[in-house]
Enzyme design. Structure first.
Site, mmCIF file in Angstrom:
data_model
loop_
_atom_site.group_PDB
_atom_site.id
_atom_site.type_symbol
_atom_site.label_atom_id
_atom_site.label_comp_id
_atom_site.label_asym_id
_atom_site.label_seq_id
_atom_site.Cartn_x
_atom_site.Cartn_y
_atom_site.Cartn_z
ATOM 1 C CB CYS A 146 10.310 -0.280 2.651
ATOM 2 S SG CYS A 146 10.949 0.360 1.119
ATOM 3 C CE LYS A 171 -3.143 -8.321 -4.325
ATOM 4 N NZ LYS A 171 -3.508 -7.271 -3.315
ATOM 5 C CG PHE A 219 -0.279 0.464 2.509
ATOM 6 C CD1 PHE A 219 -0.124 1.827 2.786
ATOM 7 C CD2 PHE A 219 0.213 -0.454 3.430
ATOM 8 C CE1 PHE A 219 0.498 2.248 3.955
ATOM 9 C CE2 PHE A 219 0.836 -0.040 4.594
ATOM 10 C CZ PHE A 219 0.980 1.318 4.855
HETATM 11 P P1 NAD Z 1 1.611 -6.553 3.053
HETATM 12 O O1 NAD Z 1 2.669 -7.570 3.123
HETATM 13 O O2 NAD Z 1 0.519 -6.593 4.065
HETATM 14 O O3 NAD Z 1 0.876 -6.587 1.624
HETATM 15 C C1 NAD Z 1 1.616 -6.583 0.424
HETATM 16 C C2 NAD Z 1 0.800 -7.280 -0.660
HETATM 17 O O4 NAD Z 1 0.569 -8.632 -0.258
HETATM 18 C C3 NAD Z 1 -0.579 -6.656 -0.890
HETATM 19 O O5 NAD Z 1 -0.843 -6.645 -2.261
HETATM 20 C C4 NAD Z 1 -1.512 -7.589 -0.136
HETATM 21 O O6 NAD Z 1 -2.800 -7.659 -0.711
HETATM 22 C C5 NAD Z 1 -0.820 -8.928 -0.228
HETATM 23 N N1 NAD Z 1 -1.081 -9.783 0.934
HETATM 24 C C6 NAD Z 1 -1.316 -9.379 2.212
HETATM 25 N N2 NAD Z 1 -1.498 -10.439 3.016
HETATM 26 C C7 NAD Z 1 -1.380 -11.537 2.235
HETATM 27 C C8 NAD Z 1 -1.455 -12.937 2.492
HETATM 28 N N3 NAD Z 1 -1.706 -13.407 3.724
HETATM 29 N N4 NAD Z 1 -1.273 -13.780 1.472
HETATM 30 C C9 NAD Z 1 -1.016 -13.318 0.234
HETATM 31 N N5 NAD Z 1 -0.935 -12.005 -0.066
HETATM 32 C C10 NAD Z 1 -1.102 -11.118 0.920
HETATM 33 O O7 NAD Z 1 2.340 -5.126 3.068
HETATM 34 P P2 NAD Z 1 1.686 -3.692 3.155
HETATM 35 O O8 NAD Z 1 1.146 -3.486 4.537
HETATM 36 O O9 NAD Z 1 0.796 -3.451 2.012
HETATM 37 O O10 NAD Z 1 2.981 -2.770 2.924
HETATM 38 C C11 NAD Z 1 3.849 -2.403 3.957
HETATM 39 C C12 NAD Z 1 5.011 -3.366 4.065
HETATM 40 O O11 NAD Z 1 5.716 -3.412 2.836
HETATM 41 C C13 NAD Z 1 6.046 -2.930 5.100
HETATM 42 O O12 NAD Z 1 6.484 -4.077 5.790
HETATM 43 C C14 NAD Z 1 7.167 -2.330 4.269
HETATM 44 O O13 NAD Z 1 8.428 -2.357 4.871
HETATM 45 C C15 NAD Z 1 7.115 -3.221 3.076
HETATM 46 N N6 NAD Z 1 7.741 -2.595 1.931
HETATM 47 C C16 NAD Z 1 8.981 -3.048 1.549
HETATM 48 C C17 NAD Z 1 9.618 -2.452 0.495
HETATM 49 C C18 NAD Z 1 10.966 -2.934 0.060
HETATM 50 O O14 NAD Z 1 11.409 -2.502 -0.986
HETATM 51 N N7 NAD Z 1 11.629 -3.804 0.776
HETATM 52 C C19 NAD Z 1 9.023 -1.388 -0.209
HETATM 53 C C20 NAD Z 1 7.755 -0.968 0.187
HETATM 54 C C21 NAD Z 1 7.128 -1.583 1.266
#
Ligand code: NAD
Length: 497
Positions: A283, A175, A151
């Site tokens: 992140c 997605k 997000f």
């Molecule tokens: P998230 O892991 O909750 O969700 C990411 C994606 O995975 C979304 O599209 C979501 O729909 C999907 N998802 C969520 N739960 C799932 C499940 N149980 N099974 C399958 N798919 C699932 O992350 P978020 O809250 O959207 O984003 C914030 C996180 O992303 C933070 O931890 C941040 O550090 C990380 N992030 C990392 C980077 C990087 O480059 N390392 C960059 C941006 C964000």
């Protein structure tokens, strides 16, 4: 306000989808539901993958110059629509408009990199490795590839993925996060306007069901994921066990080391912008300051003075420097770390809960927790909010020991005037992206983005050269041709050269 329904984008057109499950999309500044988003069923995802697979049959043969031309046009359209995209990001994510426009701009840099594909996708050639034997290599697309994005950067993170994937000749199913899905559909429309054939880029909205469908679908050749560490691990393990190439970028806990010789004002400014920009939902946000030696007291005072002045309000308000958090639940979870830190023995220099806000938006003030130790939850967990922890350490080696023990390895920074200390830090720190007097060292598009440790599952960093490598597979061709002078047909060659 009536909530609108956001569509999938499949085969070059909006599609409402037939699922009976959906999610609410909030305006975090008001707390109201602004839209609903359909959650695709696994059969809807399979249908979108089938559309992408059909489109691949012709897209892979489209000339490189034509693919690049479309990418150049897409770049122009993104620039022309930067404000629309930024407005969509602010409306659903909450970040301030200038930050949202900055996110789009960083994404555009990846499109510009992808425009260099004719040069970047050149193979290599070795002439005469043996008598009349030549070897050359070529880079070919994988087929249908998928992207799953978080997000916190609804425009930029998809742009880390699909421009490179598309210029390489792949077709794509994205997605996006269900929390702020509109930017991806806007970008899909711009791609079509740029001339991308239908079915080459598709967007399916959804939650775990949609993600799981992509992970097990045998047509999907590769998955790029960015999100939290537990989900990144799951994506990597599930995707690779289904035979796919996977790059899964996870969460972070980024440390900023401040040595006693640092420019204090510069370090304090950097800490405030890197900790509280985008409400800490980055992140690459700085969430821990490692204050070395006697820099701690003046540094904490300088950060606190600046933090108190951060103007918090709706992202659409030009005066706001920080917006709300993405959801009420997330805001409450972030806030819950503050009393817990206090109970664990840390000191709340600034408590964001004390700031009050009008209305029902998901706002929280900024916080500084001092005297944090590495066994506390506020140190160990990725809070992902406007909370800065200060860990006091006696010297450089103690700071390095803290960094070495931390399981994450996304970004880090050192603030010092000492070139030798900075160089040693760069050499030894077990982190993928390092800043020297730069708090958020996000690599420019010509390099690749990725952390170490629990911040990355897979071998490949995202975008830049590693992005192109991820989206292609190489083929090596060894050719031997008979000496033309020995041909039974007289081609006019002399008998020997
Ligand atoms: P998230 O892991 O909750 O969700 C990411 C994606 O995975 C979304 O599209 C979501 O729909 C999907 N998802 C969520 N739960 C799932 C499940 N149980 N099974 C399958 N798919 C699932 O992350 P978020 O809250 O959207 O984003 C914030 C996180 O992303 C933070 O931890 C941040 O550090 C990380 N992030 C990392 C980077 C990087 O480059 N390392 C960059 C941006 C964000």
């Amino acid at each position: 306000m009536t909530a609108t329904t956001i569509s999938h984008w499949i085969g070059g057109t909006r599609s409402p989808g037939g699922s009976d499950r959906h999610g609410d999309v909030f305006n975090p500044a008001t707390g109201s539901v602004s839209a609903t988003v359909p959650f695709a069923t696994s059969s809807e995802v399979d249908a979108a993958v089938a559309v992408a697979a059909e489109a691949f049959l012709s897209w892979r043969d489209v000339s490189l110059s034509r693919r690049t031309e479309i990418m150049f046009r897409f770049r122009e359209l993104l620039s022309a629509h930067k404000d629309d995209l930024a407005a969509a990001v602010t409306a659903e994510h909450g970040k301030v408009l200038s930050d949202a426009a900055g996110e789009v701009q960083r994404g555009i840099e990846n499109v510009e990199f992808a425009c260099g594909a004719p040069h970047l996708l050149k193979g290599s050639m070795s002439h005469q490795v043996a008598t009349r034997v030549d070897v050359h290599s070529l880079l070919q697309p994988l087929g249908v590839v998928a992207g799953i994005s978080p997000f916190n950067f609804p425009a930029m993170v998809p742009l880390w993925m699909f421009p490179n994937a598309l210029v390489c000749g792949n077709t794509f199913v994205l997605k996006p996060s269900e929390k702020d899905p509109s930017a991806s559909v806007l970008m899909a429309e711009l791609l079509t306007e740029a001339g991308l054939p239908d079915g080459v880029f598709n967007v399916v909205h959804g939650d775990k069901e949609a993600v799981d469908a992509l992970l097990v679908n045998p047509t999907v050749q590769a998955v790029s994921f960015v999100g939290s560490t537990p989900i990144a691990r799951y994506i990597y393990e599930t995707g690779t066990s289904h035979g796919k190439r996977v790059q899964a970028l996870g969460g972070a806990k980024n440390h900023m080391v401040v040595l006693p010789d640092a420019d204090l004002g510069m370090a304090a400014d950097a800490a405030v912008s890197a900790a509280y920009g985008s409400a800490g939902e980055r992140c690459m946000a700085i969430s821990v300051v490692l204050a070395v030696g006697d820099v701690a007291d003046p540094l904490v005072a300088a950060i606190a003075e600046r933090a108190r002045a951060v103007r918090i309000g709706p992202g659409t308000d030009a005066d706001s420097e920080m917006g709300p958090l993405v959801t009420r639940e997330h805001r409450d979870k972030v806030a819950s770390y503050l009393p817990a830190a206090s109970e664990a023995g840390a000191r709340l220099v600034l408590d964001g809960r004390e700031q009050s806000f009008d209305g029902d938006g998901f706002f929280l003030g900024v916080s500084i927790i001092d005297d944090v130790t590495t066994d506390m939850d506020c140190y160990r967990d990725e809070i992902f909010g406007p909370v800065l922890a200060v860990v006091r350490v006696p010297d450089f080696d103690a700071a390095m020991a803290v960094l070495e023990d931390n399981p994450y390895g996304n970004g880090t920074a050192i603030f010092t005037r000492d070139g030798g200390a900075a160089r040693r830090f760069v050499d030894e720190v077990p982190v993928g992206m390092v800043g020297v007097n730069v708090p958020v060292p996000v690599p420019v598009a010509a390099y690749s983005f990725g952390g170490w440790g629990d911040s990355l599952f897979g071998d490949s960093h995202m975008y830049g050269p590693e992005g192109l490598a991820f989206y292609t597979r190489s083929k090596v061709v060894t050719s031997r041709w008979p000496d033309p002078s020995t041909s039974t047909v007289d081609l006019g060659f002399p008998q020997s050269r």
